[in-house]
Design a protein around this motif. Structure first.
Motif, mmCIF file in Angstrom:
data_model
loop_
_atom_site.group_PDB
_atom_site.id
_atom_site.type_symbol
_atom_site.label_atom_id
_atom_site.label_comp_id
_atom_site.label_asym_id
_atom_site.label_seq_id
_atom_site.Cartn_x
_atom_site.Cartn_y
_atom_site.Cartn_z
ATOM 1 N N GLU A 1 0.872 -1.177 0.000
ATOM 2 C CA GLU A 1 0.000 0.000 0.000
ATOM 3 C C GLU A 1 0.908 1.225 0.000
ATOM 4 O OE1 GLU A 1 -3.186 -2.069 3.007
ATOM 5 O OE2 GLU A 1 -3.312 0.106 2.727
ATOM 6 N N PHE B 1 1.372 5.516 0.212
ATOM 7 C CA PHE B 1 0.807 6.711 0.819
ATOM 8 C C PHE B 1 1.695 7.917 0.487
ATOM 9 C CE2 PHE B 1 -1.933 4.351 3.772
ATOM 10 C CZ PHE B 1 -1.285 3.130 3.843
ATOM 11 N N TYR C 1 2.505 11.409 2.608
ATOM 12 C CA TYR C 1 2.345 12.199 3.824
ATOM 13 C C TYR C 1 2.937 13.576 3.573
ATOM 14 C CZ TYR C 1 0.802 8.384 6.828
ATOM 15 O OH TYR C 1 0.062 7.383 7.424
ATOM 16 N N ARG D 1 2.564 18.979 12.311
ATOM 17 C CA ARG D 1 2.986 17.590 12.367
ATOM 18 C C ARG D 1 2.728 16.889 11.049
ATOM 19 N NH1 ARG D 1 -0.423 15.549 17.311
ATOM 20 N NH2 ARG D 1 0.189 17.622 18.008
ATOM 21 N N LEU D 2 3.363 15.760 10.907
ATOM 22 C CA LEU D 2 3.193 14.935 9.722
ATOM 23 C C LEU D 2 1.743 14.449 9.628
ATOM 24 C CD1 LEU D 2 5.114 13.755 7.512
ATOM 25 C CD2 LEU D 2 5.295 11.727 8.945
ATOM 26 N N LEU E 1 -1.370 12.540 6.868
ATOM 27 C CA LEU E 1 -1.646 11.814 5.637
ATOM 28 C C LEU E 1 -2.262 12.742 4.602
ATOM 29 C CD1 LEU E 1 -1.850 9.046 4.152
ATOM 30 C CD2 LEU E 1 -4.153 8.860 5.130
ATOM 31 N N ARG F 1 -3.836 8.162 -0.077
ATOM 32 C CA ARG F 1 -3.412 6.757 -0.141
ATOM 33 C C ARG F 1 -3.895 6.172 -1.453
ATOM 34 N NH1 ARG F 1 -7.274 5.759 4.827
ATOM 35 N NH2 ARG F 1 -7.268 8.013 4.664
ATOM 36 N N MET G 1 3.616 0.523 2.859
ATOM 37 C CA MET G 1 3.258 -0.412 3.921
ATOM 38 C C MET G 1 2.998 -1.779 3.306
ATOM 39 S SD MET G 1 0.317 -0.123 6.840
ATOM 40 C CE MET G 1 -1.073 -0.311 5.733
ATOM 41 N N TYR H 1 2.050 -5.414 9.000
ATOM 42 C CA TYR H 1 0.972 -4.468 8.739
ATOM 43 C C TYR H 1 1.071 -3.293 9.707
ATOM 44 C CZ TYR H 1 -3.560 -2.520 7.685
ATOM 45 O OH TYR H 1 -4.553 -1.673 7.299
ATOM 46 N N LEU I 1 5.401 1.584 8.418
ATOM 47 C CA LEU I 1 5.646 2.394 7.226
ATOM 48 C C LEU I 1 7.133 2.504 6.936
ATOM 49 C CD1 LEU I 1 3.129 5.317 7.839
ATOM 50 C CD2 LEU I 1 2.915 3.492 6.148
ATOM 51 N N ILE J 1 -2.657 13.430 19.608
ATOM 52 C CA ILE J 1 -1.480 12.813 20.211
ATOM 53 C C ILE J 1 -0.590 13.899 20.796
ATOM 54 C CG2 ILE J 1 0.500 11.305 19.806
ATOM 55 C CD1 ILE J 1 -0.949 10.413 17.198
ATOM 56 N N MET K 1 -2.632 0.238 17.407
ATOM 57 C CA MET K 1 -1.193 0.115 17.199
ATOM 58 C C MET K 1 -0.504 1.431 17.567
ATOM 59 S SD MET K 1 -1.256 -1.915 13.544
ATOM 60 C CE MET K 1 0.279 -2.808 13.745
ATOM 61 N N PHE L 1 3.537 3.157 17.328
ATOM 62 C CA PHE L 1 4.877 3.004 16.776
ATOM 63 C C PHE L 1 5.774 4.153 17.242
ATOM 64 C CE2 PHE L 1 3.626 -0.245 13.774
ATOM 65 C CZ PHE L 1 2.319 0.072 13.418
ATOM 66 N N TYR M 1 9.181 6.261 15.793
ATOM 67 C CA TYR M 1 10.060 6.516 14.671
ATOM 68 C C TYR M 1 11.177 7.465 15.104
ATOM 69 C CZ TYR M 1 6.528 4.681 11.409
ATOM 70 O OH TYR M 1 5.624 3.880 10.729
ATOM 71 N N THR N 1 7.559 -1.304 17.265
ATOM 72 C CA THR N 1 6.121 -1.314 17.505
ATOM 73 C C THR N 1 5.921 -1.524 18.994
ATOM 74 O OG1 THR N 1 5.753 -2.328 15.341
ATOM 75 C CG2 THR N 1 3.941 -2.450 16.937
ATOM 76 N N PRO O 1 -8.146 2.033 9.909
ATOM 77 C CA PRO O 1 -6.958 1.169 9.892
ATOM 78 C C PRO O 1 -5.892 1.552 8.874
ATOM 79 C CG PRO O 1 -8.807 0.060 8.854
ATOM 80 C CD PRO O 1 -9.349 1.332 9.425
ATOM 81 N N ASN O 2 -6.243 2.307 7.861
ATOM 82 C CA ASN O 2 -5.267 2.625 6.817
ATOM 83 C C ASN O 2 -4.641 3.997 6.966
ATOM 84 O OD1 ASN O 2 -5.374 0.208 5.360
ATOM 85 N ND2 ASN O 2 -7.301 0.823 4.449
ATOM 86 N N GLU O 3 -4.818 4.624 8.096
ATOM 87 C CA GLU O 3 -4.204 5.935 8.316
ATOM 88 C C GLU O 3 -3.424 5.917 9.612
ATOM 89 O OE1 GLU O 3 -6.754 9.247 7.841
ATOM 90 O OE2 GLU O 3 -5.264 10.714 8.496
ATOM 91 N N GLN O 4 -2.237 6.445 9.569
ATOM 92 C CA GLN O 4 -1.396 6.526 10.743
ATOM 93 C C GLN O 4 -1.323 7.995 11.163
ATOM 94 O OE1 GLN O 4 3.006 4.748 11.553
ATOM 95 N NE2 GLN O 4 1.581 3.432 10.471
ATOM 96 N N PHE P 1 0.366 10.955 13.530
ATOM 97 C CA PHE P 1 1.658 11.213 14.130
ATOM 98 C C PHE P 1 1.582 12.260 15.225
ATOM 99 C CE2 PHE P 1 4.829 8.886 11.721
ATOM 100 C CZ PHE P 1 4.079 8.436 10.645
ATOM 101 N N GLY P 2 2.410 12.071 16.227
ATOM 102 C CA GLY P 2 2.564 13.085 17.255
ATOM 103 C C GLY P 2 3.427 14.231 16.756
#
Lengths: 111, 115
Positions: A32, A34, A36, A43-44, A46, A49, A90, A96, A99, B4, B31, B33, B35, B48, B101-104, B106-107
């Motif tokens: 997948e 993306f 960003y 901040r970072l 999205l 996608r 991803m 899963y 990134l 966050i 989830m 993570f 970085y 993770t 589920p398909n978006e992350q 970030f802080g």
């Protein structure tokens, strides 16, 4: 291992000009992809996608599996598009959610 | 979305010391993570954070150097141990929510400088 390459560290265009930020990836499966974006002092977040096949803020990106590319395009750049853009990949399975990011491209849109 | 926060936002530390970074989310997430973004570099996944169990580390990162805790579904900490100037980086927490589920998300990141 998977890898994401953004060949341009810096990209400058004038307002109203088309812009294309390049992204190539290497992965033998079906990842997948993306994009960003990080605006100044933010901040970072999205941008879009590939599975959604959507246009966000005028940007689109098409996954080309033959060329293993996921270039980000906008026909008419705006000054507010100036930001750092990261392409990310991803993979599925036990990885899963994790990134892998490209090096990033700083886009500057001049008035 | 997910709100966050990270503490501290920045710090300057001496070589050989340790710093613990906190990541707090406003809602339960599936989830989490951690970085790292070294100066002029891209983001690299450290690990993770697993709720109630040991974190899963990526190649090149070890628990002794980067111990991670995640006592519940909204909070995690990353410790950078025995710091050296090479650890000077921005450390970012990110989360995934079950309903997105398909978006992350970030802080804001923690900017660490090691002297």
């Amino acid at each position: 291992a998977q890898r994401v390459t953004q060949p341009e560290k810096l990209l400058s265009v004038f307002k109203g000009a088309p812009v294309e930020l390049k992204c190539n990836y290497s992965y033998s499966g079906s990842p997948e992809l993306f994009w960003y974006v990080q605006y100044s002092r933010q901040r970072l977040q999205l941008l879009l996608r590939h599975i959604s096949r959507e246009s966000i803020k005028g940007f689109t990106a098409d996954l080309n599996k033959g060329e293993t590319s996921f270039h980000l395009k906008k026909p008419f750049a705006q000054e507010e598009d100036s930001a750092m853009y990261y392409c990310a990949l991803m993979i599925g399975g036990t990885s899963y959610g994790k990134l892998t990011f490209g090096q990033g491209t700083i886009l500057t849109v001049h008035p | 979305s997910a709100v966050i926060s990270q503490k501290p936002s920045r710090d300057i530390c001496q070589r050989g010391t340790s710093l613990t970074i906190q990541c707090q989310v406003d809602s339960q997430v599936t989830m989490m993570f951690w970085y790292r973004q070294q100066p002029g570099q891209s983001l690299t996944l450290i690990a993770t954070a697993n709720q109630g169990s040991e974190a899963t580390y990526e190649s090149g990162f070890v628990i002794d150097k980067f111990p991670i805790s995640r006592p519940n579904l909204t909070f995690s900490t990353l410790t950078v141990s025995n710091m050296s100037p090479e650890d000077s980086s921005i450390y970012l927490c990110s989360v995934v929510k079950a309903d997105i589920p398909n978006e992350q998300f970030f802080g804001p990141g923690t900017r660490l400088t090691v002297l």
